[in-house]
Design an enzyme around this catalytic site. Structure first.
Site, PDB file in Angstrom:
ATOM      1  CG  ASN A  25      -1.800   1.127   1.404  1.00  0.00           C
ATOM      2  OD1 ASN A  25      -1.385   2.268   1.235  1.00  0.00           O
ATOM      3  ND2 ASN A  25      -3.046   0.871   1.735  1.00  0.00           N
ATOM      4  N   GLY A  52       0.285   4.442   0.395  1.00  0.00           N
ATOM      5  CA  GLY A  52       0.071   5.384   1.492  1.00  0.00           C
ATOM      6  C   GLY A  52       0.736   4.887   2.778  1.00  0.00           C
ATOM      7  CE  LYS A  53      -2.018  -0.661   5.603  1.00  0.00           C
ATOM      8  NZ  LYS A  53      -2.045  -2.093   5.918  1.00  0.00           N
ATOM      9  CG  ASP A  92      -4.926  -6.111   8.891  1.00  0.00           C
ATOM     10  OD1 ASP A  92      -4.762  -6.087   7.664  1.00  0.00           O
ATOM     11  OD2 ASP A  92      -6.048  -6.289   9.399  1.00  0.00           O
ATOM     12  N   GLY A 151      -6.797   6.375   1.560  1.00  0.00           N
ATOM     13  CA  GLY A 151      -7.923   5.629   2.127  1.00  0.00           C
ATOM     14  C   GLY A 151      -9.029   6.544   2.631  1.00  0.00           C
ATOM     15  CE  LYS A 179      -3.025   8.970   8.570  1.00  0.00           C
ATOM     16  NZ  LYS A 179      -3.131   8.202   7.328  1.00  0.00           N
ATOM     17  CG  HIS A 203      -4.469   4.352  12.818  1.00  0.00           C
ATOM     18  ND1 HIS A 203      -4.396   5.602  12.237  1.00  0.00           N
ATOM     19  CD2 HIS A 203      -4.635   3.477  11.786  1.00  0.00           C
ATOM     20  CE1 HIS A 203      -4.535   5.479  10.925  1.00  0.00           C
ATOM     21  NE2 HIS A 203      -4.676   4.199  10.633  1.00  0.00           N
TER      22      HIS A 203
HETATM   23  P1  IMP Z   1      -5.083  -3.496   5.065  1.00  0.00           P
HETATM   24  O1  IMP Z   1      -4.110  -3.545   3.946  1.00  0.00           O
HETATM   25  O2  IMP Z   1      -5.998  -4.676   5.160  1.00  0.00           O
HETATM   26  O3  IMP Z   1      -4.437  -3.169   6.380  1.00  0.00           O
HETATM   27  O4  IMP Z   1      -6.061  -2.325   4.653  1.00  0.00           O
HETATM   28  C1  IMP Z   1      -6.230  -1.228   5.401  1.00  0.00           C
HETATM   29  C2  IMP Z   1      -7.307  -0.370   4.788  1.00  0.00           C
HETATM   30  O5  IMP Z   1      -7.836   0.421   5.857  1.00  0.00           O
HETATM   31  C3  IMP Z   1      -6.750   0.607   3.775  1.00  0.00           C
HETATM   32  O6  IMP Z   1      -6.918   0.158   2.460  1.00  0.00           O
HETATM   33  C4  IMP Z   1      -7.580   1.853   4.036  1.00  0.00           C
HETATM   34  O7  IMP Z   1      -8.780   1.772   3.344  1.00  0.00           O
HETATM   35  C5  IMP Z   1      -7.874   1.767   5.526  1.00  0.00           C
HETATM   36  N1  IMP Z   1      -6.868   2.486   6.305  1.00  0.00           N
HETATM   37  C6  IMP Z   1      -5.933   1.967   7.142  1.00  0.00           C
HETATM   38  N2  IMP Z   1      -5.166   2.931   7.666  1.00  0.00           N
HETATM   39  C7  IMP Z   1      -5.599   4.081   7.132  1.00  0.00           C
HETATM   40  C8  IMP Z   1      -5.169   5.425   7.287  1.00  0.00           C
HETATM   41  O8  IMP Z   1      -4.204   5.763   7.983  1.00  0.00           O
HETATM   42  N3  IMP Z   1      -5.876   6.326   6.587  1.00  0.00           N
HETATM   43  C9  IMP Z   1      -6.931   6.014   5.793  1.00  0.00           C
HETATM   44  N4  IMP Z   1      -7.351   4.767   5.596  1.00  0.00           N
HETATM   45  C10 IMP Z   1      -6.686   3.795   6.272  1.00  0.00           C
END
Ligand code: IMP
Length: 206
Positions: free
Chosen positions: A10, A12-13, A74, A162, A184, A189
């Protein structure tokens, strides 16, 4: 420098984690950096009902493939009046079709679920669980973070990723979409969970 693999694709992450762990004496690498390209298996890894369960599965899967200490995150958003949804299904909430803008589809789906809901039914929190797996037989270490806010009635700001433009942070008094990355990171979190990981790594070097 010792490698620390962060098991996410991801964008953004990645940006946030790079800045949250940048001060540590490790080379932060992502799957593509160590030649691990996406597999169909990976798409169905997140079958657990908890953030911790999914983070563990990702950490185990990538540690096994890369054979270096691995961290997986996650995370997702929980709306209290929706019984914690989207929760672990945050990424797949809108069931977007391939090629669709997933974040936009998810945001629209959430706005629709809350259409007409008054402010007191829009309370939400972001949660992040980080699992560190040092090597195959090691005990996984778990770090958590959360932050409180509410879901706006429309997207505000273009920053982050997200659900950020919909999440009005009580700490920042604006949405994460309107906040700078630094703002942020200071309250999020992910900021909380990765700071706990960073503190632990400083006390327990890999
Ligand atoms: P994961 O890859 O299953 O952890 O997906 C996490 C999903 O949660 C992301 O695709 C976003 O839609 C949402 N999410 C998690 N952290 C954030 C954040 O910091 N901002 C906005 N959306 C987030």
């Amino acid at each position: 420098m010792r490698k620390l693999l962060v098991a996410t694709r991801n964008v953004g992450k990645k940006r946030e984690i790079r800045s949250l762990l940048g001060h540590l004496p490790y080379e932060i690498v992502f799957p593509e950096d160590v030649g691990l390209y996406e597999t169909p298996e990976e798409q169905v890894l997140e079958t657990e009902q908890t953030f911790e369960g999914n983070a563990r599965k990702k950490a185990e899967y990538f540690q096994k493939r890369a054979r270096v200490p691995t961290v997986a995150d996650d995370s997702g958003i929980e709306v209290l009046s929706l019984g914690g949804l989207p929760g672990v299904r945050s990424r797949r909430f809108a069931m977007a079709a391939p090629g669709q803008d997933i974040d936009l589809a998810n945001n629209n789906a959430l706005l629709q679920r809350l259409a007409g809901a008054p402010t007191d039914r829009r309370g939400a929190r972001f949660r992040c669980v980080v699992v560190l797996l040092r090597d195959r037989g090691a005990v996984p270490r778990v770090f958590e973070g959360s932050c409180r806010g509410r879901i706006e009635t429309e997207a505000k700001g273009t920053g982050g990723f997200g659900y950020d433009p919909l999440f009005y942070s009580y700490d920042l008094e604006k949405t994460f979409g309107e906040a700078s990355q630094k703002e942020k990171d200071g309250v999020s979190h992910r900021g909380e969970a990765f700071s706990a990981l960073a503190d632990w790594l400083e006390a327990h070097p890999l």
